[in-house]
Design a protein around this motif. Structure first.
Motif, short mmCIF file in Angstrom:
data_model
loop_
_atom_site.label_atom_id
_atom_site.label_comp_id
_atom_site.label_asym_id
_atom_site.label_seq_id
_atom_site.Cartn_x
_atom_site.Cartn_y
_atom_site.Cartn_z
N GLN A 12 0.85 -1.19 0.00
CA GLN A 12 0.00 0.00 0.00
C GLN A 12 0.89 1.23 0.00
O GLN A 12 1.78 1.36 0.84
CB GLN A 12 -0.91 0.02 1.22
N LEU A 13 0.62 2.15 -0.94
CA LEU A 13 1.43 3.35 -1.06
C LEU A 13 0.53 4.57 -1.04
O LEU A 13 -0.34 4.71 -1.89
CB LEU A 13 2.25 3.30 -2.35
N ASP A 14 0.71 5.43 -0.05
CA ASP A 14 -0.09 6.64 0.11
C ASP A 14 0.77 7.85 -0.21
O ASP A 14 1.65 8.22 0.56
CB ASP A 14 -0.62 6.73 1.54
N LEU A 15 0.53 8.45 -1.37
CA LEU A 15 1.27 9.63 -1.80
C LEU A 15 0.34 10.84 -1.93
O LEU A 15 0.63 11.77 -2.67
CB LEU A 15 1.96 9.36 -3.15
N LEU A 43 -3.18 8.52 -4.81
CA LEU A 43 -2.59 9.71 -5.41
C LEU A 43 -3.54 10.91 -5.33
O LEU A 43 -3.40 11.86 -6.09
CB LEU A 43 -2.23 9.43 -6.88
N ASN A 44 -4.50 10.87 -4.43
CA ASN A 44 -5.46 11.96 -4.36
C ASN A 44 -4.78 13.25 -3.88
O ASN A 44 -3.73 13.22 -3.27
CB ASN A 44 -6.69 11.56 -3.54
N ARG A 68 -6.68 -0.98 -6.22
CA ARG A 68 -7.31 0.26 -5.76
C ARG A 68 -6.40 1.42 -6.13
O ARG A 68 -5.22 1.42 -5.78
CB ARG A 68 -7.52 0.25 -4.25
N LEU A 69 -6.98 2.38 -6.85
CA LEU A 69 -6.24 3.57 -7.25
C LEU A 69 -7.12 4.78 -6.96
O LEU A 69 -8.25 4.86 -7.44
CB LEU A 69 -5.90 3.51 -8.74
N ASP A 70 -6.62 5.71 -6.16
CA ASP A 70 -7.39 6.90 -5.80
C ASP A 70 -6.76 8.12 -6.47
O ASP A 70 -5.64 8.49 -6.17
CB ASP A 70 -7.39 7.07 -4.28
N LEU A 71 -7.49 8.71 -7.41
CA LEU A 71 -7.07 9.93 -8.10
C LEU A 71 -8.03 11.07 -7.81
O LEU A 71 -8.10 12.03 -8.57
CB LEU A 71 -6.98 9.69 -9.61
N SER A 72 -8.76 10.97 -6.72
CA SER A 72 -9.73 12.01 -6.40
C SER A 72 -9.02 13.33 -6.11
O SER A 72 -7.84 13.35 -5.74
CB SER A 72 -10.60 11.59 -5.20
N SER A 73 -9.72 14.42 -6.29
CA SER A 73 -9.19 15.77 -6.06
C SER A 73 -7.93 16.03 -6.88
O SER A 73 -7.01 16.69 -6.42
CB SER A 73 -8.92 16.00 -4.57
N PHE A 83 -9.35 4.56 -18.41
CA PHE A 83 -10.10 3.41 -18.87
C PHE A 83 -9.38 2.17 -18.36
O PHE A 83 -8.22 1.94 -18.67
CB PHE A 83 -10.18 3.38 -20.40
N LEU A 84 -10.05 1.36 -17.57
CA LEU A 84 -9.40 0.20 -16.97
C LEU A 84 -9.55 -1.03 -17.87
O LEU A 84 -10.62 -1.30 -18.39
CB LEU A 84 -10.01 -0.09 -15.60
N TYR A 85 -8.48 -1.75 -17.99
CA TYR A 85 -8.48 -2.96 -18.80
C TYR A 85 -8.69 -4.21 -17.96
O TYR A 85 -8.61 -5.32 -18.44
CB TYR A 85 -7.16 -3.07 -19.57
N PHE A 86 -8.93 -4.01 -16.68
CA PHE A 86 -9.22 -5.11 -15.79
C PHE A 86 -10.13 -4.60 -14.69
O PHE A 86 -10.28 -3.41 -14.52
CB PHE A 86 -7.95 -5.72 -15.21
N LEU A 87 -10.76 -5.49 -13.95
CA LEU A 87 -11.65 -5.06 -12.87
C LEU A 87 -10.85 -4.57 -11.68
O LEU A 87 -9.97 -5.27 -11.19
CB LEU A 87 -12.54 -6.25 -12.45
N THR A 88 -11.16 -3.39 -11.23
CA THR A 88 -10.49 -2.80 -10.09
C THR A 88 -11.39 -1.70 -9.55
O THR A 88 -12.34 -1.30 -10.18
CB THR A 88 -9.10 -2.23 -10.50
N SER A 89 -11.10 -1.23 -8.37
CA SER A 89 -11.83 -0.08 -7.86
C SER A 89 -10.95 1.13 -8.08
O SER A 89 -9.76 1.11 -7.80
CB SER A 89 -12.15 -0.25 -6.38
N ILE A 90 -11.53 2.16 -8.63
CA ILE A 90 -10.78 3.39 -8.90
C ILE A 90 -11.63 4.57 -8.47
O ILE A 90 -12.82 4.61 -8.76
CB ILE A 90 -10.36 3.49 -10.37
N TRP A 91 -11.04 5.47 -7.74
CA TRP A 91 -11.75 6.66 -7.28
C TRP A 91 -11.14 7.85 -7.95
O TRP A 91 -9.98 8.12 -7.83
CB TRP A 91 -11.62 6.82 -5.77
N ILE A 92 -11.98 8.57 -8.69
CA ILE A 92 -11.52 9.78 -9.37
C ILE A 92 -12.34 10.95 -8.88
O ILE A 92 -13.51 10.88 -8.79
CB ILE A 92 -11.62 9.67 -10.88
#
Length: 92
Positions: A12-15, A43-44, A68-73, A83-92
């Protein structure tokens, strides 16, 4: 980002809130192409824009460990840019 290329333990990487922009996002994307251990990346609240997100998107084509990829804010105006090429949760 260079450390991510050889990382074998961090999952888990929180940047969040690090003002990561163009160059930083590109380095992270390059590292993600070869990293096989990170499953969650936050990466929010960074300066990641649409072009930067495209670099991350390209990395996700080969990286199958991110669930899990967080690009919110972020500066991504068109939220469809990832566009995801596999099933994942992504927050934008």
């Amino acid at each position: 980002a260079e450390a991510l290329k050889v990382n074998a333990t961090v999952t888990q990487l929180d940047l969040c809130g690090n003002e990561i922009g163009d160059v930083g996002a590109q380095h992270i994307a390059e590292a993600l192409k070869v990293n096989a251990t990170v499953t969650e990346l936050d990466l929010n609240r960074n300066e990641i824009g649409a072009v930067d997100a495209q670099h991350i998107q390209a990395a996700l084509k080969t990286n199958m460990t991110i669930t899990r990829l967080d690009l919110s804010s972020s500066r991504i105006m068109d939220r469809r840019i990832i566009f995801l090429y596999f099933l994942t949760s992504i927050w934008i």
